[in-house]
Scaffold this active site. Structure first.
Site, PDB file in Angstrom:
ATOM      1  N   TYR A  60      -7.472  -0.302   4.322  1.00 47.69           N
ATOM      2  CA  TYR A  60      -6.684   0.602   5.081  1.00 47.69           C
ATOM      3  C   TYR A  60      -7.428   2.105   5.289  1.00 47.69           C
ATOM      4  O   TYR A  60      -8.341   2.044   4.686  1.00 47.69           O
ATOM      5  CB  TYR A  60      -5.279   0.598   4.864  1.00 47.69           C
ATOM      6  CG  TYR A  60      -5.109   1.546   3.326  1.00 47.69           C
ATOM      7  CD1 TYR A  60      -5.405   1.255   2.230  1.00 47.69           C
ATOM      8  CD2 TYR A  60      -4.501   2.778   3.367  1.00 47.69           C
ATOM      9  CE1 TYR A  60      -5.358   1.942   0.999  1.00 47.69           C
ATOM     10  CE2 TYR A  60      -4.350   3.524   2.091  1.00 47.69           C
ATOM     11  CZ  TYR A  60      -4.856   3.256   0.906  1.00 47.69           C
ATOM     12  OH  TYR A  60      -4.658   3.848  -0.014  1.00 47.69           O
TER      13      TYR A  60
ATOM     14  N   HIS B  77      -7.160 -19.732  -1.545  1.00 49.23           N
ATOM     15  CA  HIS B  77      -7.708 -18.027  -1.637  1.00 49.23           C
ATOM     16  C   HIS B  77      -9.106 -18.026  -0.903  1.00 49.23           C
ATOM     17  O   HIS B  77      -9.309 -16.912  -0.600  1.00 49.23           O
ATOM     18  CB  HIS B  77      -7.993 -18.181  -3.514  1.00 49.23           C
ATOM     19  CG  HIS B  77      -7.107 -18.184  -4.389  1.00 49.23           C
ATOM     20  ND1 HIS B  77      -6.010 -19.016  -4.318  1.00 49.23           N
ATOM     21  CD2 HIS B  77      -6.604 -17.068  -5.058  1.00 49.23           C
ATOM     22  CE1 HIS B  77      -5.123 -18.491  -5.444  1.00 49.23           C
ATOM     23  NE2 HIS B  77      -5.431 -17.630  -5.667  1.00 49.23           N
TER      24      HIS B  77
ATOM     25  N   LYS C  36     -11.103   0.823   0.315  1.00 47.93           N
ATOM     26  CA  LYS C  36      -9.966   1.159   0.452  1.00 47.93           C
ATOM     27  C   LYS C  36      -9.215   0.167   0.579  1.00 47.93           C
ATOM     28  O   LYS C  36      -8.692  -0.051   1.577  1.00 47.93           O
ATOM     29  CB  LYS C  36      -9.815   2.445   1.357  1.00 47.93           C
ATOM     30  CG  LYS C  36      -8.518   3.359   1.374  1.00 47.93           C
ATOM     31  CD  LYS C  36      -8.687   4.541   2.140  1.00 47.93           C
ATOM     32  CE  LYS C  36      -7.516   5.500   2.415  1.00 47.93           C
ATOM     33  NZ  LYS C  36      -6.874   5.659   1.306  1.00 47.93           N
TER      34      LYS C  36
ATOM     35  N   GLU D 101      -9.505  10.305 -11.051  1.00 51.00           N
ATOM     36  CA  GLU D 101      -8.891  10.699  -9.678  1.00 51.00           C
ATOM     37  C   GLU D 101      -7.404  10.555  -9.764  1.00 51.00           C
ATOM     38  O   GLU D 101      -7.031   9.783 -10.711  1.00 51.00           O
ATOM     39  CB  GLU D 101      -9.517   9.989  -8.436  1.00 51.00           C
ATOM     40  CG  GLU D 101      -9.492   8.510  -8.578  1.00 51.00           C
ATOM     41  CD  GLU D 101      -9.876   7.625  -7.304  1.00 51.00           C
ATOM     42  OE1 GLU D 101      -9.893   8.545  -6.247  1.00 51.00           O
ATOM     43  OE2 GLU D 101     -10.135   6.641  -7.496  1.00 51.00           O
TER      44      GLU D 101
ATOM     45  N   LEU E 270     -12.296   6.328  -5.184  1.00 55.73           N
ATOM     46  CA  LEU E 270     -12.643   6.339  -3.698  1.00 55.73           C
ATOM     47  C   LEU E 270     -13.032   7.471  -3.170  1.00 55.73           C
ATOM     48  O   LEU E 270     -13.039   8.863  -3.797  1.00 55.73           O
ATOM     49  CB  LEU E 270     -11.095   6.286  -3.351  1.00 55.73           C
ATOM     50  CG  LEU E 270     -11.190   6.141  -1.271  1.00 55.73           C
ATOM     51  CD1 LEU E 270     -11.274   4.474  -1.334  1.00 55.73           C
ATOM     52  CD2 LEU E 270      -9.879   6.656  -0.657  1.00 55.73           C
TER      53      LEU E 270
HETATM   54  C1  LIG Z   1      -7.210   6.663  -5.141  1.00 56.62           C
HETATM   55  C2  LIG Z   1      -7.297   7.556  -3.850  1.00 56.62           C
HETATM   56  N1  LIG Z   1      -8.475   8.692  -4.109  1.00 56.62           N
HETATM   57  C3  LIG Z   1      -8.641   9.386  -3.175  1.00 56.62           C
HETATM   58  C4  LIG Z   1      -7.846   9.512  -1.905  1.00 56.62           C
HETATM   59  C5  LIG Z   1      -8.302  10.802  -1.502  1.00 56.62           C
HETATM   60  O1  LIG Z   1      -8.947  10.396  -0.092  1.00 56.62           O
HETATM   61  P1  LIG Z   1      -8.829  11.130   1.330  1.00 56.62           P
HETATM   62  O2  LIG Z   1      -9.394  12.417   0.939  1.00 56.62           O
HETATM   63  O3  LIG Z   1      -9.923  10.606   2.175  1.00 56.62           O
HETATM   64  O4  LIG Z   1      -7.381  11.244   1.914  1.00 56.62           O
HETATM   65  C6  LIG Z   1      -7.069   8.881  -1.827  1.00 56.62           C
HETATM   66  C7  LIG Z   1      -6.531   8.833  -0.539  1.00 56.62           C
HETATM   67  O5  LIG Z   1      -5.544   8.198  -0.396  1.00 56.62           O
HETATM   68  C8  LIG Z   1      -6.696   7.581  -2.723  1.00 56.62           C
HETATM   69  O6  LIG Z   1      -5.847   6.591  -2.440  1.00 56.62           O
END
Ligand SMILES: Cc1ncc(COP(=O)(O)O)c(C=O)c1O
Length: 281
Positions: A31, A101, A146, A178, A202
């Protein structure tokens, strides 16, 4: 509300997918979430690049990025979203039966879903800052993808709410990585720190904007791990994400951070971020 599903623009109530969709059965999909400011998509090229990387990471064959861009823009128009809004995009490996799977046949159509809806800017929290907790990171080893498999993130955010705070910071091997849906920063010895973009976080689009703002404004910054024991003496802590933008943290696990108020550098970055968004055509 009009949404986009597999080539069609439909009222939301008429958008249905099969219970055999692999997104439903296996969380086999990816996503993206994009902020729309004044009807314009923020850093859409960067979001599309990350979407391609996520698809490649899961070996989902889909390359029609123009379809996604067009749907996102059209939904903003069709739904009259002239102010702050979010575009949500999901692509799954499609539907196949019987449940198995391994990947379905190569010609199986992916499921493409796009929706756009208004959001309320989180200005009050950005003003006061938020309390958070830390929580063990239970996620897999490809947090850079993601993927819609977000159960550890769901549990972490609920744990935060149950603890009476706003969010949770994932900690792995004594490193604060994070937030449950955001990137994490610390200001230590006047340097803005955030974790390097490896497989354990991420790569946030907002994170890159924050680092670029640091660079352009001579704010010292480094991508390096932030250890849990550094949090208690950090000058400032904050989160970044598409919907939070720059969000000050004023409490961690019940302990006050930067005197319980957003810090100077965080404030500066909030202002720079707002100015940057306002300057976009
Ligand atoms: C686990 C995670 N880390 C970091 C982010 C931040 O990413 P972005 O700045 O692209 O929204 C998100 C955003 O949904 C996230 O789900």
């Amino acid at each position: 509300m009009i949404v986009y599903l597999n080539g069609k623009y439909l009222p939301r109530e008429q958008a249905w997918i099969s219970p055999e969709d692999r997104g439903f059965l296996f969380a086999d999909g990816v996503y993206e979430v994009i902020h729309s400011y004044r009807g314009k998509l923020f850093h859409v090229d960067e979001h599309m690049r990350r979407l391609k990387n996520s698809l490649a990471g899961l070996k989902i064959s889909y390359s029609n990025i123009p379809e996604i861009r067009e749907a996102a823009l059209r939904l903003i128009q069709e739904n009259g979203l002239k102010e702050d809004a979010t575009v949500y995009i999901q692509i799954t490996r499609g539907t196949n039966f019987p449940r198995k799977h391994a990947f379905p046949p190569a010609n199986t159509a992916v499921t493409v879903y796009v929706m756009a809806y208004p959001i309320t800017p989180r200005d009050p929290e950005r003003e006061t800052g938020i309390p958070v907790i830390t929580t063990p990171d239970l996620r897999w080893a490809r947090c850079d993808i993601k993927s819609v498999a977000l159960l550890p993130n769901v549990l972490a955010q609920q744990q935060a709410i149950d603890a009476g705070v706003t969010d949770a910071i994932f900690v792995r091997d004594s490193v604060a990585l994070e937030g449950s849906a955001s990137n994490f920063f610390a200001v230590i010895d006047n340097v803005v720190l955030t974790h390097p973009k490896t497989n354990v976080i991420l790569p946030g689009i907002t994170l890159d904007v924050v680092l670029e703002l640091c660079r352009k404004n001579n704010i010292p910054h480094l991508e390096k791990p932030i250890y849990l024991n550094q949090l208690w003496t950090a000058q400032e802590l904050f989160l970044s994400s598409t919907t939070m933008e720059v969000m000050p943290i004023v409490q961690v696990d019940g302990r006050s951070i930067s005197g319980g108020k957003p810090g100077k550098v965080t404030r500066k970055l909030q202002t720079l971020f707002k100015e940057y968004v306002a300057s976009l055509p």
